[in-house]
Design a protein around this motif. Sequence first.
Motif, short mmCIF file in Angstrom:
data_model
loop_
_atom_site.label_atom_id
_atom_site.label_comp_id
_atom_site.label_asym_id
_atom_site.label_seq_id
_atom_site.Cartn_x
_atom_site.Cartn_y
_atom_site.Cartn_z
N PRO A 97 0.84 -1.20 0.00
CA PRO A 97 0.00 0.00 0.00
C PRO A 97 0.87 1.25 0.00
O PRO A 97 1.82 1.37 0.79
CB PRO A 97 -0.79 -0.12 1.30
CG PRO A 97 -0.74 -1.57 1.65
CD PRO A 97 0.58 -2.06 1.17
N VAL A 98 0.56 2.19 -0.88
CA VAL A 98 1.35 3.41 -1.03
C VAL A 98 0.50 4.61 -0.61
O VAL A 98 -0.61 4.80 -1.12
CB VAL A 98 1.83 3.60 -2.48
CG1 VAL A 98 2.65 4.89 -2.61
CG2 VAL A 98 2.65 2.39 -2.94
N VAL A 99 1.03 5.40 0.32
CA VAL A 99 0.36 6.61 0.79
C VAL A 99 1.20 7.80 0.33
O VAL A 99 2.38 7.91 0.68
CB VAL A 99 0.23 6.63 2.33
CG1 VAL A 99 -0.53 7.89 2.78
CG2 VAL A 99 -0.47 5.37 2.83
N ALA A 100 0.61 8.67 -0.48
CA ALA A 100 1.34 9.82 -1.04
C ALA A 100 0.96 11.10 -0.32
O ALA A 100 -0.21 11.30 0.04
CB ALA A 100 1.05 9.96 -2.53
N VAL A 121 -2.87 12.15 0.44
CA VAL A 121 -3.09 13.24 1.37
C VAL A 121 -2.61 14.52 0.70
O VAL A 121 -1.44 14.65 0.36
CB VAL A 121 -2.31 13.02 2.68
CG1 VAL A 121 -2.49 14.22 3.62
CG2 VAL A 121 -2.75 11.72 3.37
N ALA A 122 -3.51 15.48 0.51
CA ALA A 122 -3.16 16.75 -0.12
C ALA A 122 -3.09 17.84 0.93
O ALA A 122 -4.06 18.07 1.66
CB ALA A 122 -4.18 17.11 -1.19
N HIS A 178 -7.64 12.03 -1.15
CA HIS A 178 -8.62 11.48 -0.22
C HIS A 178 -8.70 12.27 1.09
O HIS A 178 -9.74 12.26 1.75
CB HIS A 178 -8.26 10.03 0.11
CG HIS A 178 -8.14 9.15 -1.08
ND1 HIS A 178 -6.94 8.63 -1.52
CD2 HIS A 178 -9.07 8.71 -1.97
CE1 HIS A 178 -7.13 7.90 -2.59
NE2 HIS A 178 -8.40 7.93 -2.89
N TYR A 179 -7.59 12.89 1.48
CA TYR A 179 -7.53 13.62 2.74
C TYR A 179 -6.95 15.00 2.49
O TYR A 179 -6.08 15.18 1.62
CB TYR A 179 -6.63 12.90 3.76
CG TYR A 179 -7.14 11.54 4.17
CD1 TYR A 179 -7.91 11.38 5.32
CD2 TYR A 179 -6.84 10.41 3.41
CE1 TYR A 179 -8.38 10.12 5.70
CE2 TYR A 179 -7.30 9.16 3.78
CZ TYR A 179 -8.07 9.02 4.92
OH TYR A 179 -8.53 7.79 5.29
N LEU A 180 -7.42 15.98 3.27
CA LEU A 180 -6.92 17.35 3.18
C LEU A 180 -6.19 17.67 4.48
O LEU A 180 -6.71 17.43 5.57
CB LEU A 180 -8.09 18.31 2.98
CG LEU A 180 -7.75 19.78 2.68
CD1 LEU A 180 -6.99 19.90 1.38
CD2 LEU A 180 -9.04 20.60 2.63
N ALA A 181 -4.98 18.20 4.36
CA ALA A 181 -4.16 18.51 5.53
C ALA A 181 -3.68 19.95 5.47
O ALA A 181 -3.55 20.54 4.39
CB ALA A 181 -2.96 17.56 5.62
N ALA A 190 -0.18 11.24 6.85
CA ALA A 190 0.13 10.10 5.98
C ALA A 190 0.82 9.00 6.75
O ALA A 190 0.57 7.80 6.52
CB ALA A 190 0.99 10.56 4.81
N THR A 191 1.71 9.37 7.67
CA THR A 191 2.40 8.36 8.48
C THR A 191 1.43 7.62 9.37
O THR A 191 1.51 6.39 9.52
CB THR A 191 3.50 9.03 9.32
OG1 THR A 191 4.44 9.69 8.46
CG2 THR A 191 4.24 8.00 10.16
N GLU A 192 0.47 8.33 9.96
CA GLU A 192 -0.56 7.68 10.77
C GLU A 192 -1.36 6.69 9.92
O GLU A 192 -1.64 5.56 10.36
CB GLU A 192 -1.49 8.72 11.38
CG GLU A 192 -0.89 9.53 12.50
CD GLU A 192 -1.89 10.51 13.11
OE1 GLU A 192 -3.07 10.50 12.67
OE2 GLU A 192 -1.51 11.27 14.01
N LEU A 193 -1.73 7.11 8.72
CA LEU A 193 -2.50 6.25 7.84
C LEU A 193 -1.68 5.02 7.44
O LEU A 193 -2.19 3.89 7.41
CB LEU A 193 -2.94 7.02 6.61
CG LEU A 193 -3.96 8.12 6.84
CD1 LEU A 193 -4.08 9.02 5.61
CD2 LEU A 193 -5.33 7.53 7.19
#
Length: 253
Positions: A97-100, A121-122, A178-181, A190-193
Motif C-alpha cells: 500500500p502506497v500513501v502519497a 493526502v493533499a 482522499h484527505y486534506l491537511a 500520511a504516516t498515521e495512515l
Amino acid sequence: MLDTDALQLTVHEGIAHLTLNRPAKRNAINTAQIEALDAAFRSLGEDIHAVLLTGAGEHFCAGLDLAENSVNQPVDVLRISQRWHKVFHDLQFSGKPVVAVLQGGVIGGGLELALAAHVRVAERSAFFQLPEGRRGIFVGGGASVRVARIIGADRMTEMMLTGRRYTAEEGCRLGLAHYLAEPGDGLRLATELARTIAQNSALSNWACIQAVSRIHDMSMQDGLFTESLTAALLQSTPEARERMEAFLTGKTR
C-alpha cells in the motif's frame, strides 16, 4: 541501484519512505528518477508493510522533465511512455500500500504518479493540473486511464484543453486526493495512515490492491464472481479466523 540524487529511501518500523529528491527542478521526473523508483520498489522485501511517497521541497512533482525530453524522436517518446506505464503499474500493483503526500504542484506526470498511489493526502498548498495541451504534447504516463477513471473523460479533456488548475479542496471533492491537511501536516497524517494500513493483514492489503481495480475492468457478472473467489480465499485463512475471533470477543475494535 538506487540513485540517491534522484530519490531517497529510508525504512522505519516496516514502512518505507520514498522521497522524490529534485527540489530545484520541482521534482520533475527524468530518466534517472524513473529508474530509481523502479529499483526502489523492486528492493522492498516482505518486511515492508506500507510505503510513504513524498516530494522534497515545495512541490510534489511538476511532471515530465521537459529539459531532458523536449527533442525526442517519436520512437523515443513511445519507449519513455511505456517505461513510465510499467514503473507506475508496478508501483500500483506491487502489493505494498502506497500513501502519497501532495503539496504544491501535482502536475502532468506528477499527477499520473500520484494516482498510482492508493491513499493520497493533499496539503492545502497542492494544486492539480494537466497542462499538456498548452505545451503542445499529450499525456504519456497513464493519465488517460487513471485520471479519466476518477474525474471522467469529459472533465479531463477540459483540464488538458484549458490548463485549468484544481485546488487541494477541489481535488479532494473530485477524488484526486482522499484527505486534506494543513501545510506541513501532510506527512504526519500520511504516516498515521500508513501505520494503520500496515497493521492490516498483508493478504487483505494485497487483495484490496490487486482485486478492486481489476474487478472495475470486468463485466458485472465476472466482477461479482471474482469478488466471491477473493472473499472465499481470504476468509478461509487462519489469520482471518484469528482476527475475526479477536473482534467478536472484544479484543480488537
